[in-house]
Design a protein around this motif. Structure first.
Motif, PDB file in Angstrom:
ATOM      1  N   LEU A 335       0.961  -1.156   0.061  1.00  0.00           N
ATOM      2  CA  LEU A 335       0.010   0.002  -0.153  1.00  0.00           C
ATOM      3  C   LEU A 335       0.989   1.387   0.133  1.00  0.00           C
ATOM      4  N   ALA A 336       1.945   1.362   0.807  1.00  0.00           N
ATOM      5  CA  ALA A 336       2.698   2.478   0.757  1.00  0.00           C
ATOM      6  C   ALA A 336       3.434   2.545  -0.689  1.00  0.00           C
ATOM      7  N   GLU A 337       3.877   1.662  -1.275  1.00  0.00           N
ATOM      8  CA  GLU A 337       4.433   1.694  -2.349  1.00  0.00           C
ATOM      9  C   GLU A 337       3.563   2.152  -3.618  1.00  0.00           C
ATOM     10  N   ARG A 338       2.305   1.682  -3.253  1.00  0.00           N
ATOM     11  CA  ARG A 338       1.142   2.095  -4.427  1.00  0.00           C
ATOM     12  C   ARG A 338       0.593   3.502  -4.139  1.00  0.00           C
ATOM     13  N   MET A 339       0.922   4.002  -2.780  1.00  0.00           N
ATOM     14  CA  MET A 339       0.618   5.357  -2.522  1.00  0.00           C
ATOM     15  C   MET A 339       1.850   6.380  -3.051  1.00  0.00           C
ATOM     16  N   LYS A 340       2.866   5.976  -3.139  1.00  0.00           N
ATOM     17  CA  LYS A 340       4.123   6.565  -3.640  1.00  0.00           C
ATOM     18  C   LYS A 340       3.785   6.797  -4.848  1.00  0.00           C
ATOM     19  N   GLN A 341       3.486   5.595  -5.546  1.00  0.00           N
ATOM     20  CA  GLN A 341       3.153   5.664  -7.071  1.00  0.00           C
ATOM     21  C   GLN A 341       2.023   6.730  -7.463  1.00  0.00           C
TER      22      GLN A 341
END
Length: 587
Positions: A335-341
């Motif tokens: 989720l954090a990675e997707r939020m960054k993207q």
């Protein structure tokens, strides 16, 4: 059976306590004492030379933990059997470490209860070092403790405690003991109630006691009914004389072939059920129907776990909680990675929109300047350019149409951006479904790999057993042939000995007969010799002339002084001996 990771945790506490300088190193003499104590409580034969041989290149100074682990794995943990006392093993490691880390004057619980909390910490802590217990396992332990003490669980109190922990969100063993010992979650309860609650949780989690209580059991020999204290564990149902469990009367070993069934009331006994095993069946009477149903369900759940090849319920629940935490951590990372993207994409879009807005403002500013310039020129040259007024109006209309066209293009672009965002969301959902499918596929692949490994291990074990049986049969056959050869050789030797014995017996009888005949001849010869001696003595006594006596000593016979000298006597004795030898040789 306790796993290697669970046995390493108490040993880590003991090793850390011996590490006085906190450098991860302990002297060889202390490691010898620790190894000897571990071998003693685990019932492992101790070889005092092995440690010196293992560290023969390091005779001076302390030894590192990495250097001790190969010895610990090879000579201690690889030889562990199931028959050693686990509580005694925990107590030995606890004795080495608790005095250094525990301050009992600040606690409201006894050292025994602190030891039990320490054992529960080792059971619930994570499999990484230094050992800590995470907030989810702390909540699980405190919930069970408050339930065992009979008090209500305060969600608000625990939330306040989580806020106090802040970012730490985990505790060491001594911090957990201090948390329980200061009575933060047991306010208003006496020490005895807290001790009973700790003991109940310890019995359930560490001793694997799933259920216990009094029931009446039917005997196998006398067929009498006797009240016993029953204790249910994942693989057995033990029964004792009393609840102090000082004297065990027997065990009911549970396996995959066992089953439990309810029985109708008979012989004045109610709430009956039977546990059927391979060799025996056990009839038991509970106190009421509720207790009967609880015992039947508990025993059935143990048998079902054995059939599925699973661990005890507490270990399975601990594994599920760990897997859930791992999945949550992975989901949080994703989720954090997707939020960054998404943030990056949003920043790019915002930048594009800002560029478009600036371009529109520049265009509007240019249009305004053009309008002002046009108005100034129109006011200054109104008379001169009257004919061009219509032309300017047309130019203005064209500019307005361009602005309207630009506005419609902007609306279309925003609509396209919204469509792209919608497509992006759908793409994310599809990627999430694909990732979940890959995880399920990976789980099935790991399960299949584990089943194949177990099947290969079983097949290798069966082949090893078959080879051992073949070798044992070949050795037995060779020993049998050697025994048959030895038997035949002994038979031949015995027959030869029997023949030689018979020959010797015959020779002995012949020699005995010859001896008897020689004895008779010797007796007759001695009688004749005596007779002749008498006659000769008488005759010599009559015919001997009276002569001067010999000066030397005379030969004395049975009849007085001899009529012959010593030399004559020796000569006659020699002649008689030769004649006797000739007669014996002739015979």
């Amino acid at each position: 059976m306790w796993h290697r990771e669970e046995l390493l945790k108490p040993i880590w506490h003991a090793f850390t306590a011996l590490d006085v300088d906190h450098r991860g190193k302990v002297s060889k003499s202390q490691l010898k004492v620790l190894s000897y104590n571990l071998c003693t409580v685990m019932k492992i034969p101790h070889d005092p030379v092995v440690l010196d041989e293992h560290f023969k290149d390091d005779d001076k100074g302390p030894l590192s933990n990495q250097g001790y682990m190969p010895y610990l794995n090879r000579f201690i943990l690889d030889k562990v059997q199931e028959d050693f006392d686990v509580v005694e093993f925990f107590r030995m490691c606890w004795t080495l470490c608790y005095k250094k880390n525990l301050h009992t004057q600040r606690l409201l619980i006894s050292d025994r209860d602190a030891f039990k909390v320490w054992c529960i910490f080792n059971f619930l802590s994570e499999d990484r070092y230094p050992l800590v217990i995470v907030i989810e396992e702390i909540e699980y332990f405190l919930r069970k403790l408050t339930e065992a003490m009979g008090s209500g669980w305060s969600e608000e109190n625990f939330a306040h405690y989580k806020m106090q922990l802040n970012r730490k969100s985990c505790l060491t063993a001594w911090e957990l003991i201090e948390l329980v010992g200061i009575g933060h979650f047991s306010k208003g309860l006496d020490r005895q109630t807290v001790s009973m609650g700790i003991n109940e949780v310890f019995t359930e989690l560490i001793l694997d006691v799933l259920k216990q209580g009094y029931m009446i059991k039917k005997g196998h020999k006398r067929k009498n009914w006797t009240e016993r204290w029953f204790v249910l564990r994942p693989t057995s149902l033990s029964y004792y004389i009393g609840e102090d469990m000082s004297e065990k009367k027997g065990d009911i070993t549970l396996d995959q072939s066992c089953c439990v069934e309810s029985l109708p009331d008979k012989d004045g006994r109610k709430c009956l059920f039977i546990i059927k095993c391979v060799d025996k069946s056990f009839e038991i009477s509970a106190s009421d129907k509720k207790k009967k149903q609880e015992w039947i369900q508990a025993v059935e759940s143990c048998i079902q776990l054995l059939r599925l090849g699973l661990l005890s319920p507490h270990r399975e629940a601990r594994l599920r909680r760990r897997e859930l935490r791992q999945r949550q951590q992975m989901d949080e990372k994703d989720l954090a990675e997707r939020m960054k993207q998404l943030q990056k994409a949003n920043d790019v879009k915002q930048k594009q929109l800002e560029d478009m807005r600036m371009k529109m403002e520049e265009a509007m500013a240019k249009a305004t300047l053009e309008e002002l310039r046009r108005k100034k020129n129109q006011s200054d040259l109104q008379d001169r350019y009257r004919l061009e007024l219509e032309r300017e109006k047309m130019v203005r209309q064209q500019m307005e149409e361009q602005v309207a066209q630009k506005s419609s293009e902007l609306d279309q672009y925003l609509q396209r951006v919204r469509e792209l965002e919608d497509m992006y969301h759908r793409l994310e959902e599809a990627l999430e479904d694909e990732r979940q499918a890959k995880q399920d596929e990976e789980a099935m692949r790991r399960l299949q790999a584990r089943l194949l490994e177990e099947e290969a291990a079983k097949r290798a074990e069966l082949e090893q057993i078959h080879l051992q049986q073949q070798r044992a049969l070949s050795q037995t056959e060779a020993q049998k042939q050697e025994l048959m050869a030895d038997h035949l050789a002994k038979e031949r030797d015995l027959q030869a000995a029997m023949l030689q014995l018979e020959k010797l017996e015959k020779e002995r009888h012949g020699a005995l007969k010859q001896y008897e005949e020689v004895s008779k001849k010797l007796e007759r010869a001695s009688n004749k010799t005596k007779t002749w001696k008498d006659k000769v003595a008488k005759h010599e006594g009559l015919v001997r002339l009276i002569q001067p006596g010999h000066k030397g000593p005379q030969q004395i016979t049975n009849w007085g002084p001899a009529a012959f000298t010593d030399s004559e006597f020796e000569q006659r004795k020699k002649m008689w001996q030769e004649s006797k030898n000739q007669g014996a040789e002739a015979q």
